[in-house]
Design a protein around this motif. Sequence first.
Motif, PDB file in Angstrom:
ATOM      1  N   THR A 285       1.673  23.961  11.947  1.00 22.16           N
ATOM      2  CA  THR A 285       0.505  24.521  12.624  1.00 22.16           C
ATOM      3  C   THR A 285       0.901  25.642  13.569  1.00 22.16           C
ATOM      4  O   THR A 285       0.247  26.697  13.621  1.00 22.16           O
ATOM      5  CB  THR A 285      -0.239  23.423  13.394  1.00 22.16           C
ATOM      6  N   ALA A 286       1.986  25.427  14.330  1.00 21.28           N
ATOM      7  CA  ALA A 286       2.438  26.435  15.294  1.00 21.28           C
ATOM      8  C   ALA A 286       2.843  27.730  14.590  1.00 21.28           C
ATOM      9  O   ALA A 286       2.512  28.836  15.049  1.00 21.28           O
ATOM     10  CB  ALA A 286       3.609  25.886  16.109  1.00 21.28           C
ATOM     11  N   PHE A 287       3.556  27.605  13.474  1.00 20.84           N
ATOM     12  CA  PHE A 287       3.947  28.793  12.723  1.00 20.84           C
ATOM     13  C   PHE A 287       2.722  29.518  12.173  1.00 20.84           C
ATOM     14  O   PHE A 287       2.615  30.747  12.269  1.00 20.84           O
ATOM     15  CB  PHE A 287       4.877  28.406  11.566  1.00 20.84           C
TER      16      PHE A 287
ATOM     17  N   HIS B 255       7.447  18.576   9.902  1.00 19.00           N
ATOM     18  CA  HIS B 255       6.780  18.504  11.205  1.00 19.00           C
ATOM     19  C   HIS B 255       5.427  19.207  11.138  1.00 19.00           C
ATOM     20  O   HIS B 255       5.352  20.441  11.102  1.00 19.00           O
ATOM     21  CB  HIS B 255       7.639  19.157  12.288  1.00 19.00           C
ATOM     22  N   ALA B 256       4.364  18.437  11.128  1.00 14.13           N
ATOM     23  CA  ALA B 256       3.022  19.010  11.020  1.00 14.13           C
ATOM     24  C   ALA B 256       2.719  19.944  12.193  1.00 14.13           C
ATOM     25  O   ALA B 256       2.071  20.988  12.017  1.00 14.13           O
ATOM     26  CB  ALA B 256       1.985  17.890  10.954  1.00 14.13           C
TER      27      ALA B 256
ATOM     28  N   PRO C  38      15.127  27.492  10.653  1.00 17.76           N
ATOM     29  CA  PRO C  38      14.732  26.089  10.490  1.00 17.76           C
ATOM     30  C   PRO C  38      14.438  25.443  11.834  1.00 17.76           C
ATOM     31  O   PRO C  38      14.999  25.842  12.862  1.00 17.76           O
ATOM     32  CB  PRO C  38      15.978  25.466   9.848  1.00 17.76           C
ATOM     33  N   VAL C  39      13.592  24.453  11.808  1.00 20.52           N
ATOM     34  CA  VAL C  39      13.296  23.687  13.016  1.00 20.52           C
ATOM     35  C   VAL C  39      14.162  22.435  12.994  1.00 20.52           C
ATOM     36  O   VAL C  39      14.300  21.785  11.958  1.00 20.52           O
ATOM     37  CB  VAL C  39      11.808  23.303  13.077  1.00 20.52           C
TER      38      VAL C  39
ATOM     39  N   ASP D  28       5.791  17.406   3.188  1.00 25.23           N
ATOM     40  CA  ASP D  28       5.360  16.081   3.618  1.00 25.23           C
ATOM     41  C   ASP D  28       6.521  15.090   3.673  1.00 25.23           C
ATOM     42  O   ASP D  28       6.405  14.038   4.307  1.00 25.23           O
ATOM     43  CB  ASP D  28       4.289  15.531   2.666  1.00 25.23           C
ATOM     44  N   ASP D  29       7.638  15.399   2.987  1.00 30.26           N
ATOM     45  CA  ASP D  29       8.749  14.444   2.943  1.00 30.26           C
ATOM     46  C   ASP D  29       9.992  15.011   3.615  1.00 30.26           C
ATOM     47  O   ASP D  29      10.237  16.224   3.632  1.00 30.26           O
ATOM     48  CB  ASP D  29       9.079  14.053   1.497  1.00 30.26           C
TER      49      ASP D  29
END
Length: 284
Positions: free
Chosen positions: A123-125, A118-119, A82-83, A171-172
């Motif tokens: 993207t990074a993943f 976290h958008a 998890p981040v 998104d939430d």
Amino acid sequence: NVLNLVIDNHAQWFVVVPGALNLVQGPTNYHDFLKMGVKPECLRLAGHWIPRDLVEGIPSACERRTKRCQSKPRKPLRMIVPVGGAGAQRKFVTKLVRALSPLVKEGKVQLFLNAGDHAHMKTAFMDVLTECALPYDHVRDMKGVKGFRDELLTDYDTSEPGKAVTLFAFDDYFTAVATTDILCNVADVLACKPSELAFYPIPKLMIRRVGDHEYYSALRASELGDGTLEAREIDEALRYVQLMLEPEMLTSMNKAILNNNKIGLYDGCKNAIKIALERAEKMK
């Protein structure tokens, strides 16, 4: 009449509330707050702040993990990554995924990547998975998270994810946070910075901290036997992963979790509610 559930394992003034009953998760914090001058009547050791479902699932989850790590041939090591809430681990976590990719391709490791809400981490993943040519499934909502967990629990001896990597991105905020809690019972290892997750009843690979205060939470996990010390470099993290591919380390950690549970170490939330109800009764 206020109960304050104190975070971390490092005593700092801003996490205690004057005049409230401050409940702490471990003896180090308890001792240090006394040394700092917090009045004994405003301080109590309660245990770790753990969701009820996780605590109630400890015996069965540890049994599944132990059976899995001792299986022959060895079943893939399931790691949930998890981040943190601030999403501040992009460089280290993506490097870790890149370093683990050979083990994923060999069928030795499965990754559950929780990008949360976290958008930039989503993207990074996606970028590092594409770079490493790792196919993945994408779960986008709570229905998908629970379905993923339930499918793995259908027959734990044979059920496996559709792909070796599953990306969870939402998104939430609520779904982002709850996903880690839900997936812990079907994961073998939680790979995370030593945040509040350092107190969770699952074998833990503690990766590089974001704040220096988090060092002490990793130390507590290691001393309790349910986590590693902080791995500040990728090579060090990979060494722990290699050890977890053998049965000894994970067998020991799951045994420690069972023993810790027997003495109520993970009952902090339950104890906090009990204390609150006792105080409310006295006020009648």
